[in-house]
Scaffold this active site. Sequence first.
Site, PDB file in Angstrom:
ATOM      1  N   GLY A   9     -11.088  -1.773   2.849  1.00 14.38           N
ATOM      2  CA  GLY A   9     -10.203  -1.696   4.010  1.00 14.38           C
ATOM      3  C   GLY A   9     -10.180  -0.315   4.637  1.00 14.38           C
ATOM      4  O   GLY A   9     -11.110   0.484   4.471  1.00 14.38           O
ATOM      5  N   THR A  32       0.861  -1.192   0.000  1.00 17.59           N
ATOM      6  CA  THR A  32       0.000   0.000   0.000  1.00 17.59           C
ATOM      7  C   THR A  32       0.897   1.242   0.000  1.00 17.59           C
ATOM      8  O   THR A  32       2.013   1.193   0.501  1.00 17.59           O
ATOM      9  CB  THR A  32      -0.870  -0.044   1.272  1.00 17.59           C
ATOM     10  OG1 THR A  32      -1.802  -1.096   1.117  1.00 17.59           O
ATOM     11  CG2 THR A  32      -1.596   1.264   1.548  1.00 17.59           C
ATOM     12  N   GLY A  47      -1.183  -1.644   6.521  1.00 17.96           N
ATOM     13  CA  GLY A  47      -1.228  -2.858   7.326  1.00 17.96           C
ATOM     14  C   GLY A  47      -2.595  -3.509   7.230  1.00 17.96           C
ATOM     15  O   GLY A  47      -3.338  -3.280   6.273  1.00 17.96           O
ATOM     16  N   HIS A  48      -2.913  -4.285   8.233  1.00 12.73           N
ATOM     17  CA  HIS A  48      -4.147  -5.078   8.231  1.00 12.73           C
ATOM     18  C   HIS A  48      -5.346  -4.141   8.453  1.00 12.73           C
ATOM     19  O   HIS A  48      -5.628  -3.704   9.566  1.00 12.73           O
ATOM     20  CB  HIS A  48      -4.053  -6.132   9.325  1.00 12.73           C
ATOM     21  CG  HIS A  48      -5.108  -7.175   9.224  1.00 12.73           C
ATOM     22  ND1 HIS A  48      -5.042  -8.368   9.900  1.00 12.73           N
ATOM     23  CD2 HIS A  48      -6.264  -7.212   8.516  1.00 12.73           C
ATOM     24  CE1 HIS A  48      -6.128  -9.091   9.613  1.00 12.73           C
ATOM     25  NE2 HIS A  48      -6.877  -8.398   8.784  1.00 12.73           N
ATOM     26  N   GLY A  49      -6.040  -3.869   7.348  1.00 13.31           N
ATOM     27  CA  GLY A  49      -7.066  -2.840   7.376  1.00 13.31           C
ATOM     28  C   GLY A  49      -8.166  -3.052   8.394  1.00 13.31           C
ATOM     29  O   GLY A  49      -8.617  -2.105   9.041  1.00 13.31           O
ATOM     30  N   ARG A  95     -14.824  -6.174  -0.556  1.00 11.42           N
ATOM     31  CA  ARG A  95     -14.170  -5.826   0.713  1.00 11.42           C
ATOM     32  C   ARG A  95     -13.527  -4.425   0.620  1.00 11.42           C
ATOM     33  O   ARG A  95     -12.869  -4.107  -0.356  1.00 11.42           O
ATOM     34  CB  ARG A  95     -13.112  -6.875   1.043  1.00 11.42           C
ATOM     35  CG  ARG A  95     -12.314  -6.598   2.335  1.00 11.42           C
ATOM     36  CD  ARG A  95     -11.017  -5.838   2.077  1.00 11.42           C
ATOM     37  NE  ARG A  95     -10.193  -5.731   3.275  1.00 11.42           N
ATOM     38  CZ  ARG A  95      -9.083  -5.001   3.350  1.00 11.42           C
ATOM     39  NH1 ARG A  95      -8.670  -4.326   2.300  1.00 11.42           N
ATOM     40  NH2 ARG A  95      -8.392  -4.936   4.455  1.00 11.42           N
TER      41      ARG A  95
HETATM   42  N1  ASP Z   1      -4.273  -1.310   4.744  1.00 15.84           N
HETATM   43  C1  ASP Z   1      -4.489  -1.950   3.476  1.00 15.84           C
HETATM   44  C2  ASP Z   1      -5.843  -2.619   3.494  1.00 15.84           C
HETATM   45  O1  ASP Z   1      -6.154  -3.279   4.466  1.00 15.84           O
HETATM   46  C3  ASP Z   1      -3.463  -2.959   3.107  1.00 15.84           C
HETATM   47  C4  ASP Z   1      -2.027  -2.627   3.404  1.00 15.84           C
HETATM   48  O2  ASP Z   1      -1.722  -1.551   3.900  1.00 15.84           O
HETATM   49  O3  ASP Z   1      -1.159  -3.479   3.164  1.00 15.84           O
HETATM   50  O4  ASP Z   1      -6.564  -2.541   2.534  1.00 15.84           O
END
Ligand code: ASP
Length: 299
Positions: free
Chosen positions: A199, A169, A221-223, A197
């Site tokens: 994020g 990202t 990161g983990h959205g 989906r």
């Molecule tokens: N934050 C992004 C999402 O969850 C993914 C990422 O940052 O790697 O869509």
Amino acid sequence: VRAELTPTIAVHGGAGTLASDDPASPPGAGAPRLAGVRRAAEEALALLVRGGSALDAVELAVRILEDDPTYNAGTGAVLNEAGSVELDASIMDGATLRCGAVACVTDVRNPVVLARQVLERSPHVLLAGAGASAFARSVGIAPVANGDLVTAAQRARWLAARAPSGHGTVGAVARDRDGHLAAATSTGGTAGKLAGRIGDSPLVGCGTYADDALAAVSCTGHGERIIQLTLARHAADLVGGGLSPDDAARTAAERLAARVAGEGGLIVVGPRGVAGFAHNTPVMSRAWSDERGAIQAAL
Ligand code: ASP
């Protein structure tokens, strides 16, 4: 007349791993990741030095990274479970708190440019899917075939049905010579995600936030976990409460891990033009301008 300030730019190319078993991140993947964030930061800083706005600078930096197939945004984005690209992006102006965002966009090369158009030319904050595409056409943004956004590396990864470790990202935060802040973020989301989906990246306060009185923040990161903590706004509030951008970023990244077991990172720039970073993942490619106006880059 207010004295002109030294501008600041910081960009990220995603938090995650550079695992050798990940075709999107082969050994040596660090080099192109570093080169890309450095180039985006250099071009955005040049714009700021010429007197350009923080809002224009973050849009430019993110657009450059969307066009770089190294990153999971625009061209080179990860594929969802159905094998297509769905893009999310947002942008926010810290001076006015105006913001624009798009989600689940399938036919636009530069979602951050479309997000900027939502900010400038619509009464809304977030447009998704077919409506976002229709709005893109109405403001003169040409359609692109979804397959044109798909790179061979992402296709191979999808065919191999890898575990969703898809990072890359992109985001940018800036302070311009007038002291205004802005932030922008763009992503293809998480690899193998369900169609539809969305994020954190297009959600104001989660993946992106900017307020001249607080800070500008872009997360990666983990959205789903980042959304639970409204992480970008949280980090901005920490700066507003007196923490340095670095301490605010570190506190936010630690809370992401401790409170919701979330993996990720963030970049922050405060009203004084100091940039800060933190990630709780092995790497987060990033580049930023130092006090002397030189661009630094790190993984
Ligand atoms: N934050 C992004 C999402 O969850 C993914 C990422 O940052 O790697 O869509």
